[in-house]
Design a protein around this motif. Structure first.
Motif, short mmCIF file in Angstrom:
data_model
loop_
_atom_site.label_atom_id
_atom_site.label_comp_id
_atom_site.label_asym_id
_atom_site.label_seq_id
_atom_site.Cartn_x
_atom_site.Cartn_y
_atom_site.Cartn_z
N ILE A 1 12.16 13.22 4.01
CA ILE A 1 11.07 13.39 4.98
C ILE A 1 10.55 14.82 4.93
N THR A 2 11.45 15.77 4.85
CA THR A 2 11.06 17.18 4.79
C THR A 2 10.15 17.45 3.59
N GLU A 3 10.53 16.92 2.43
CA GLU A 3 9.72 17.16 1.23
C GLU A 3 8.35 16.49 1.34
N LEU A 4 8.27 15.36 2.04
CA LEU A 4 6.97 14.72 2.24
C LEU A 4 6.09 15.58 3.14
N TYR A 5 6.68 16.18 4.16
CA TYR A 5 5.91 17.10 5.00
C TYR A 5 5.46 18.32 4.20
N PHE A 6 6.32 18.82 3.32
CA PHE A 6 5.92 19.94 2.47
C PHE A 6 4.75 19.53 1.58
N GLY B 1 22.77 15.44 14.70
CA GLY B 1 22.65 14.04 14.35
C GLY B 1 23.67 13.52 13.37
N MET B 2 24.63 14.38 12.98
CA MET B 2 25.67 13.94 12.05
C MET B 2 27.03 14.38 12.58
N GLU B 3 28.06 13.61 12.27
CA GLU B 3 29.41 14.02 12.63
C GLU B 3 29.86 15.16 11.73
N LYS B 4 30.36 16.21 12.34
CA LYS B 4 30.75 17.39 11.58
C LYS B 4 31.80 17.06 10.52
N GLU B 5 32.74 16.22 10.89
CA GLU B 5 33.82 15.88 9.95
C GLU B 5 33.29 15.17 8.72
N TYR C 1 0.82 -1.22 0.00
CA TYR C 1 0.00 0.00 0.00
C TYR C 1 0.85 1.27 0.00
N ILE C 2 1.93 1.28 0.80
CA ILE C 2 2.76 2.48 0.86
C ILE C 2 4.01 2.36 -0.02
N HIS C 3 4.07 1.30 -0.83
CA HIS C 3 5.22 1.08 -1.72
C HIS C 3 6.53 1.13 -0.92
N LEU C 4 6.57 0.35 0.14
CA LEU C 4 7.68 0.41 1.08
C LEU C 4 9.01 0.06 0.43
N ASP C 5 9.04 -1.01 -0.35
CA ASP C 5 10.31 -1.42 -0.96
C ASP C 5 10.86 -0.32 -1.87
N THR C 6 9.97 0.32 -2.62
CA THR C 6 10.41 1.43 -3.48
C THR C 6 10.92 2.59 -2.64
N LEU C 7 10.15 2.92 -1.60
CA LEU C 7 10.52 4.03 -0.72
C LEU C 7 11.90 3.84 -0.12
N LEU C 8 12.17 2.63 0.33
CA LEU C 8 13.45 2.36 0.98
C LEU C 8 14.61 2.21 0.00
N SER C 9 14.30 2.21 -1.28
CA SER C 9 15.35 2.10 -2.29
C SER C 9 15.76 3.47 -2.86
N LEU C 10 15.16 4.54 -2.34
CA LEU C 10 15.37 5.86 -2.92
C LEU C 10 16.52 6.64 -2.30
N GLN C 11 17.31 5.98 -1.47
CA GLN C 11 18.47 6.64 -0.86
C GLN C 11 19.73 6.16 -1.58
N ILE D 1 20.26 12.47 3.47
CA ILE D 1 19.31 12.22 2.38
C ILE D 1 17.92 11.93 2.92
N ILE D 2 17.84 11.00 3.87
CA ILE D 2 16.54 10.59 4.39
C ILE D 2 15.81 11.75 5.04
N TYR D 3 16.53 12.56 5.80
CA TYR D 3 15.84 13.67 6.47
C TYR D 3 15.29 14.66 5.45
#
Length: 315
Positions: free
Chosen positions: A71-76, A121-125, A43-53, A66-68
């Protein structure tokens, strides 16, 4: 076989529905009989969604980045879904307008609260390395975010603050040339348009101008004024409009500013954003004075727009 009256009623209504369309109900029932049960992942095309990174580098934290942003664009997209409902409602009632604004504010509230993922949430380096493979792409190039802005207010309120008086009665096309975000996407050394901005304009200019024209009378500020004239601008509706103003024009850009300070602030010279944008002047609301509903704020609030937030970040 004896059917329950509820089943007989539904079959009769289905028969009427398909007859009205010139369709054979039996064929549709056959389709239902042969169809498999729906699963969550289909229903939510999960396999496709998880392949988009698809990271460009081997640094693990790039996948977070990438994932964040996805997510941002989905909220938009959710916010635009509500914007379109408000713009197209006939007739639009105060209750409907208020309820949809609450939804949009919840979406932006969730985004702002979750932005610590980008700040801490990410290492600066890792970030400072993998970001160099993303040139000239930039979050600046979010077309959906610009469309939310256009739905939210009169087009003139998106024009650079130093040009608003001059262009107050100009066409949408003329105002478009001086939108505030264009001045944030200039090369820091030459003042010329960045490649990031050139790409963005090539893809979206027509879309933005067309939406600006279509929204002259039904953007949120225009609609609020109509309700005000009719004596229907409720305190609750004003509250939601002001909250949207704060969410989109203060909280969201300053979340990015906080992130930029952490990753790009370096003495004696700031690190450039991937799109070459002048983030030091582009992100802080006190410089842009971008306000969707100026008539709802006091003179003092307008004067100090976003100032306290910036001071708390830099404090």
């Amino acid at each position: 076989m004896h059917f329950h009256p509820d089943i007989e009623d539904r079959l009769a209504r289905l028969q009427e529905k398909y007859e009205a369309m010139g369709q054979d109900m039996t064929s549709y029932l056959d389709g239902l009989l042969y169809a498999d049960f729906l699963t969550y992942w289909d229903y939510i095309h999960l396999d496709t969604l998880l392949s988009l990174q698809n990271p460009k580098t081997p640094f693990p934290d790039e996948e977070i980045f990438i994932i964040y942003h996805q997510i941002t664009e989905l909220y938009f997209k959710l916010a635009l879904h509500e914007c379109k409902q408000i713009a197209e409602a006939r007739p639009l009632t105060v209750d409907f307008f208020t309820a949809r604004l609450k939804r949009i504010n919840r979406y932006f509230g969730a985004l702002t609260q979750s932005f610590e993922i980008m700040v801490d949430g990410m290492e600066k380096e890792q970030f400072l390395k993998f970001r160099m493979s993303l040139l000239p792409a930039s979050g600046f190039q979010s077309g959906q975010y610009r469309m939310i802005e256009i739905y939210a207010t009169d087009f003139i309120n998106l024009v650079d603050k130093d040009k608003r008086s001059e262009l107050l009665n100009a066409s949408i096309e003329d105002q478009f040339e001086y939108l505030y975000w264009k001045f944030g996407a200039t090369e820091l050394s030459t003042g010329k348009k960045t490649l990031t901005l050139k790409q963005f304009e090539k893809k979206y200019s027509k879309t933005f101008i067309d939406l600006g024209r279509a929204s002259v009378n039904n953007n949120f500020n225009a609609l609020a004024e109509q309700f005000k004239v009719a004596g229907q601008l409720t305190a609750e509706l004003q509250h939601e409009l002001k909250q949207l103003d704060i969410n989109v024009n203060v909280n969201w850009p300053l979340s990015h500013y906080k992130s930029a300070v952490r990753y790009l602030n370096r003495e004696p010279e700031e690190i450039k954003a991937t799109g070459g944008t002048n983030w030091q002047k582009y992100l802080p609301p006190r410089f842009q004075k971008r306000i969707f509903y100026p008539s709802l704020w006091t003179a003092e609030e307008l004067e100090n727009w976003g100032k306290a937030w910036v001071e708390s970040v830099l404090g």
